[in-house]
Design an enzyme around this catalytic site. Sequence first.
Site, PDB file in Angstrom:
ATOM      1  N   LYS A  52       0.845  -1.206   0.000  1.00  0.00           N
ATOM      2  CA  LYS A  52       0.000   0.000   0.000  1.00  0.00           C
ATOM      3  C   LYS A  52       0.880   1.255   0.000  1.00  0.00           C
ATOM      4  CE  LYS A  52      -3.862  -2.342   2.272  1.00  0.00           C
ATOM      5  NZ  LYS A  52      -4.617  -2.625   3.494  1.00  0.00           N
ATOM      6  N   GLN A  96      -4.489  -1.456   9.873  1.00  0.00           N
ATOM      7  CA  GLN A  96      -4.434  -2.793   9.268  1.00  0.00           C
ATOM      8  C   GLN A  96      -4.982  -3.847  10.231  1.00  0.00           C
ATOM      9  OE1 GLN A  96      -3.632  -3.291   6.088  1.00  0.00           O
ATOM     10  NE2 GLN A  96      -3.776  -5.503   6.136  1.00  0.00           N
ATOM     11  N   ASP A 119     -10.812   2.980   4.312  1.00  0.00           N
ATOM     12  CA  ASP A 119     -11.174   1.555   4.195  1.00  0.00           C
ATOM     13  C   ASP A 119     -12.693   1.391   4.084  1.00  0.00           C
ATOM     14  OD1 ASP A 119      -9.173  -0.374   4.071  1.00  0.00           O
ATOM     15  OD2 ASP A 119      -8.740  -0.266   6.229  1.00  0.00           O
TER      16      ASP A 119
END
Length: 292
Positions: A52, A96, A119
């Site tokens: 990412k 994460q 997200d």
Amino acid sequence: MIRLDGKATANTIKEEIKEKVSAMKIRGERVPHLAAVLVGNDGASLTYVGSKVRSCEYVGFESTLIRLEETITEEALLTQIDALNKDEKLDGYIVQLPLPKHIDEEKILLAIDPKKDVDGFHPANFGRMALELDAFIPATPFGIMQLLERYEVPTSGKHCVVVGRSHIVGRPISILMSQKGLAGNATVTVAHSRTENLAELTRQADIVVMALGIPEYLTADMIKEDAVIIDVGITRVEDKNHPKGYVIKGDVAFDEVAQKASHITPVPGGVGPMTIAMLLQNTLLARQWNLA
Ligand code: GUN
């Protein structure tokens, strides 16, 4: 049979984002800035987050990786999140998952400012998505919608069977595909582990979205001729002949299903690569919405 090439499509999207960032720089604007919070040293998470951050650099975004000890307390992590929420130079960030067991994941996700939740895991974003308001859509369903749109796969009036009801894939994709708009207007059935006679349902489907997590579950006898097959599965299956000791398998028995399908996403190289591209797209949107 048309292969829905997620790798190539993700690259196209990254190039489009890169051009937009170059134009922002020329106009003297601050470029989008994404941060990723990684708690502990989980191997797969390190790989994902590394990828990412590298993708951010590629398109010209600012990126910050925040690494925290496995033993961090929930309270200390919440303090970190509060600081990220208040940081005006940061457009979006992700925490994460999975988090260590002593930390309540839901509590952490609820603490993220929905305006920075690229997200799209916060209930405010899920609700906004369901109500067709501007929202951050989770990267996997967003990526599937982009693949269907860019390959101009007909969805309007079609019967789509989604297999899996997870909060980040099955449920949101079933909502999105039933909404008005491109890649939408489908008649959607959500199937799951308790569904009876699954094969009877999938055989009626014009489009099957497999998000079950069981390798090679969908076989050719379970689909109708010329169905569109979207495979979201990514399972590591032990393979001693492979240098890594495993291979990645999707939820679809690709070789036999591909013979019968009109369109199919491969694994790897299908839905997977789209997820990072869509995270970048959400970060660009965050920058634009935060300006407004
Ligand atoms: N872990 C696996 N996939 C994801 C994702 O898309 N976002 C976050 N935050 N964690 C993950």
